[in-house]
Design a protein around this motif. Structure first.
Motif, PDB file in Angstrom:
ATOM      1  N   LEU A   1       0.787  -1.255   0.045  1.00  0.00           N
ATOM      2  CA  LEU A   1       0.029  -0.029  -0.061  1.00  0.00           C
ATOM      3  C   LEU A   1       0.803   1.169   0.094  1.00  0.00           C
ATOM      4  O   LEU A   1       1.861   1.392   0.571  1.00  0.00           O
ATOM      5  CB  LEU A   1      -0.862  -0.008   1.331  1.00  0.00           C
ATOM      6  N   ALA A   2       0.473   2.468  -0.654  1.00  0.00           N
ATOM      7  CA  ALA A   2       1.049   3.522  -0.671  1.00  0.00           C
ATOM      8  C   ALA A   2       0.655   4.420   0.385  1.00  0.00           C
ATOM      9  O   ALA A   2      -0.349   4.101   1.048  1.00  0.00           O
ATOM     10  CB  ALA A   2       0.818   4.253  -2.210  1.00  0.00           C
TER      11      ALA A   2
ATOM     12  N   PRO B   1      -1.685   7.099   2.115  1.00  0.00           N
ATOM     13  CA  PRO B   1      -2.772   7.421   2.133  1.00  0.00           C
ATOM     14  C   PRO B   1      -3.162   9.043   1.744  1.00  0.00           C
ATOM     15  O   PRO B   1      -3.607   9.723   2.842  1.00  0.00           O
ATOM     16  CB  PRO B   1      -3.520   6.957   3.274  1.00  0.00           C
ATOM     17  N   ARG B   2      -3.313   9.371   0.679  1.00  0.00           N
ATOM     18  CA  ARG B   2      -3.230  10.908   0.436  1.00  0.00           C
ATOM     19  C   ARG B   2      -4.678  11.179   0.230  1.00  0.00           C
ATOM     20  O   ARG B   2      -4.917  12.554   0.272  1.00  0.00           O
ATOM     21  CB  ARG B   2      -2.475  11.129  -0.819  1.00  0.00           C
ATOM     22  N   THR B   3      -5.702  10.236  -0.266  1.00  0.00           N
ATOM     23  CA  THR B   3      -6.985  10.775  -0.555  1.00  0.00           C
ATOM     24  C   THR B   3      -7.825   9.807   0.216  1.00  0.00           C
ATOM     25  O   THR B   3      -7.382   8.797   0.960  1.00  0.00           O
ATOM     26  CB  THR B   3      -7.464  10.468  -1.924  1.00  0.00           C
TER      27      THR B   3
ATOM     28  N   GLU C   1     -10.146   8.076  -0.744  1.00  0.00           N
ATOM     29  CA  GLU C   1     -10.300   6.526  -1.481  1.00  0.00           C
ATOM     30  C   GLU C   1      -9.027   5.970  -1.248  1.00  0.00           C
ATOM     31  O   GLU C   1      -9.158   4.589  -1.064  1.00  0.00           O
ATOM     32  CB  GLU C   1     -10.199   7.073  -2.939  1.00  0.00           C
ATOM     33  N   ASP C   2      -7.978   6.287  -1.000  1.00  0.00           N
ATOM     34  CA  ASP C   2      -6.629   5.833  -0.851  1.00  0.00           C
ATOM     35  C   ASP C   2      -6.808   4.854   0.460  1.00  0.00           C
ATOM     36  O   ASP C   2      -6.509   3.894   0.710  1.00  0.00           O
ATOM     37  CB  ASP C   2      -5.402   6.526  -0.872  1.00  0.00           C
ATOM     38  N   LEU C   3      -7.291   5.836   1.475  1.00  0.00           N
ATOM     39  CA  LEU C   3      -7.362   5.557   2.630  1.00  0.00           C
ATOM     40  C   LEU C   3      -8.374   4.249   2.994  1.00  0.00           C
ATOM     41  O   LEU C   3      -8.198   3.307   3.644  1.00  0.00           O
ATOM     42  CB  LEU C   3      -7.906   6.556   3.811  1.00  0.00           C
ATOM     43  N   THR C   4      -9.528   4.347   2.341  1.00  0.00           N
ATOM     44  CA  THR C   4     -10.630   3.587   2.361  1.00  0.00           C
ATOM     45  C   THR C   4     -10.077   2.190   1.820  1.00  0.00           C
ATOM     46  O   THR C   4     -10.337   1.204   2.559  1.00  0.00           O
ATOM     47  CB  THR C   4     -11.872   3.837   1.628  1.00  0.00           C
ATOM     48  N   ALA C   5      -9.265   2.162   0.566  1.00  0.00           N
ATOM     49  CA  ALA C   5      -8.795   0.961  -0.034  1.00  0.00           C
ATOM     50  C   ALA C   5      -7.829   0.217   0.963  1.00  0.00           C
ATOM     51  O   ALA C   5      -7.790  -0.904   1.013  1.00  0.00           O
ATOM     52  CB  ALA C   5      -8.215   1.349  -1.272  1.00  0.00           C
ATOM     53  N   ALA C   6      -6.923   1.048   1.694  1.00  0.00           N
ATOM     54  CA  ALA C   6      -5.982   0.671   2.694  1.00  0.00           C
ATOM     55  C   ALA C   6      -6.740  -0.228   3.854  1.00  0.00           C
ATOM     56  O   ALA C   6      -6.302  -1.325   4.077  1.00  0.00           O
ATOM     57  CB  ALA C   6      -5.107   1.754   2.980  1.00  0.00           C
TER      58      ALA C   6
END
Length: 425
Positions: free
Chosen positions: A169-170, A172-174, A176-181
């Motif tokens: 995982l990269a 969490p900048r957005t 959407e990023d955070l939710t995917a993580a």
């Protein structure tokens, strides 16, 4: 008042006063100081240095320091500051329901003349001064100076970079990023977000989620009473429903209703939870204590809880106000502010040299970017006296399933309406 309630109230007062009901010291060579920063926190490190410098520059004067709990002062400040046991200077939470309320009750010293004489207003600037000034209604943003901000703060995302790397995982900048993580961690059997429902973190998270759909006008209506507040608008509904969804999906611990902020912090510090969404006030401790994994921070996407930090206030009953002003002045010096910054805090009056540590630089740079973009949204409990306890209680019910998200919003709306109706009247 029933006897058992009177006894409980008196016990709480004496516990906070820390002096068994005796009259506070009137010794002209003693400065009585209260604050609630842990010794390892950035502010705790800085204020310890300020005490050292104060005593060195005031021969024969001693600082009588007592560390108090945030919850202690939050719940009993009005009683204590209306007694003879009030300290000379203390740290207190900013906002309409806290410093604003005490100023309206006549319990705080008007610092306006001292602020102008010592140049604190010029050092802080209008953005950070918002939480220091209160009008006759106790509403922040204008009027007299009743406090002096001594640092800045905001809510951000702390993440365990080691665990993120293991999951591919990269940062969490957005949202959407955070939710995917969070989804990926939950699928791996890991409850990703550390949380505490018995104190501020859970209610703050619901507000953070709402802020992803909010703008400055929305915040001003809620915080500064500039218009009608609808707790069932798009932002509040998104916040409450997303919080409930994160519970259902296993992103949040379902047994967190009784957890305290310290429990949340330890869960992240000990590597059990890969994500902690909380304030910059944790940064110094994370920096000092995390040794077993790599960690990093990312700004919360959108607007975020944040402002100047807590305030130095001088009670009306302070017996040594001149010493109190001198102590505040030392905490505002670049030397002490750089000590705060280098220990992981956010300085309000930094020196010329930037922080050497890259994570500390990022923390301060991210705050500057948020402030410059007008993305600081204060804190959810500020608008109404007692709103802190009401929010904790309502969000606890959401965690335990006693109430659904819309019922929680209705409960918050009712409290807000009832307790802000008299503001300005």
């Amino acid at each position: 008042m029933p006897k058992r309630l009177l006894a409980a109230a008196m016990a709480a007062l004496l516990a906070v006063a820390g002096c068994g009901g005796s009259e506070g010291s009137s010794d002209p060579n003693t400065l009585r100081l209260w604050h609630y920063e842990g010794p390892d926190s950035a502010m705790g490190v800085a204020w310890a240095e300020a005490i050292r410098q104060f005593e060195a520059s005031h021969p024969g004067v001693k600082v009588e320091f007592e560390e108090k709990g945030f919850e202690q002062i939050q719940k009993t400040a009005s009683m204590v500051l209306n007694s003879r046991d009030a300290p000379d200077v203390l740290e207190y939470n900013k906002g309409n329901a806290t410093t604003g309320l005490l100023s309206r009750q006549g319990l705080l010293t008007d610092l306006s003349d001292e602020v102008a004489a010592r140049g604190w207003d010029r050092a802080l600037g209008p953005g950070l001064a918002t939480t220091a000034r209160y009008d006759d209604r106790g509403v922040m943003g204008s009027g007299k100076w009743y406090g002096v901000p001594n640092y800045a703060e905001y809510v951000l995302v702390y993440y365990n970079k080691t665990m993120f790397d293991q999951q591919g995982l990269a940062a969490p900048r957005t949202l959407e990023d955070l939710t995917a993580a969070l989804r990926k961690f939950a699928a791996a059997g890991i409850t990703p977000v550390a949380l505490a429902g018995a104190e501020y973190p859970a209610a703050q998270l619901l507000y953070q989620l709402a802020l992803t759909k909010a703008d400055r006008a929305w915040v001003d209506r809620f915080q500064r009473y500039t218009g009608e507040v609808n707790f069932h608008d798009e932002a509040w509904v998104f916040g409450a429903e997303t919080f409930a969804e994160w519970l259902r999906e296993g992103y949040l611990p379902r047994d967190s209703a009784g957890a305290k902020a310290e429990d949340m912090g330890l869960s992240f510090l000990q590597g059990r939870s890969p994500v902690m969404i909380s304030g910059s006030w944790w940064f110094g401790r994370v920096k000092a204590q995390v040794k077993d994994f790599e960690w990093a921070t990312a700004p919360w996407p959108g607007m975020t809880s944040g402002s100047s930090g807590n305030l130095w206030v001088v009670p009306k009953g302070s017996k040594n106000k001149r010493l109190a002003y001198d102590f505040i002045d030392i905490t505002m010096s670049p030397a002490v502010q750089d000590k705060l910054r280098d220990a992981g805090g956010i300085a309000v009056v930094p020196g010329a040299a930037p922080a050497a540590d890259p994570r500390t630089r990022q923390l301060n740079d991210d705050f500057t970017a948020l402030d410059d973009a007008d993305r600081l949204a204060f804190y959810p409990d500020w608008p109404a006296p007692g709103f802190y306890d009401a929010q904790v209680s309502s969000v606890q019910k959401l965690i335990t399933g006693q109430l659904g998200p819309h019922e929680v919003l209705t409960e918050l709306a009712d409290y807000y309406r009832e307790n802000t109706a008299s503001v300005g009247k």
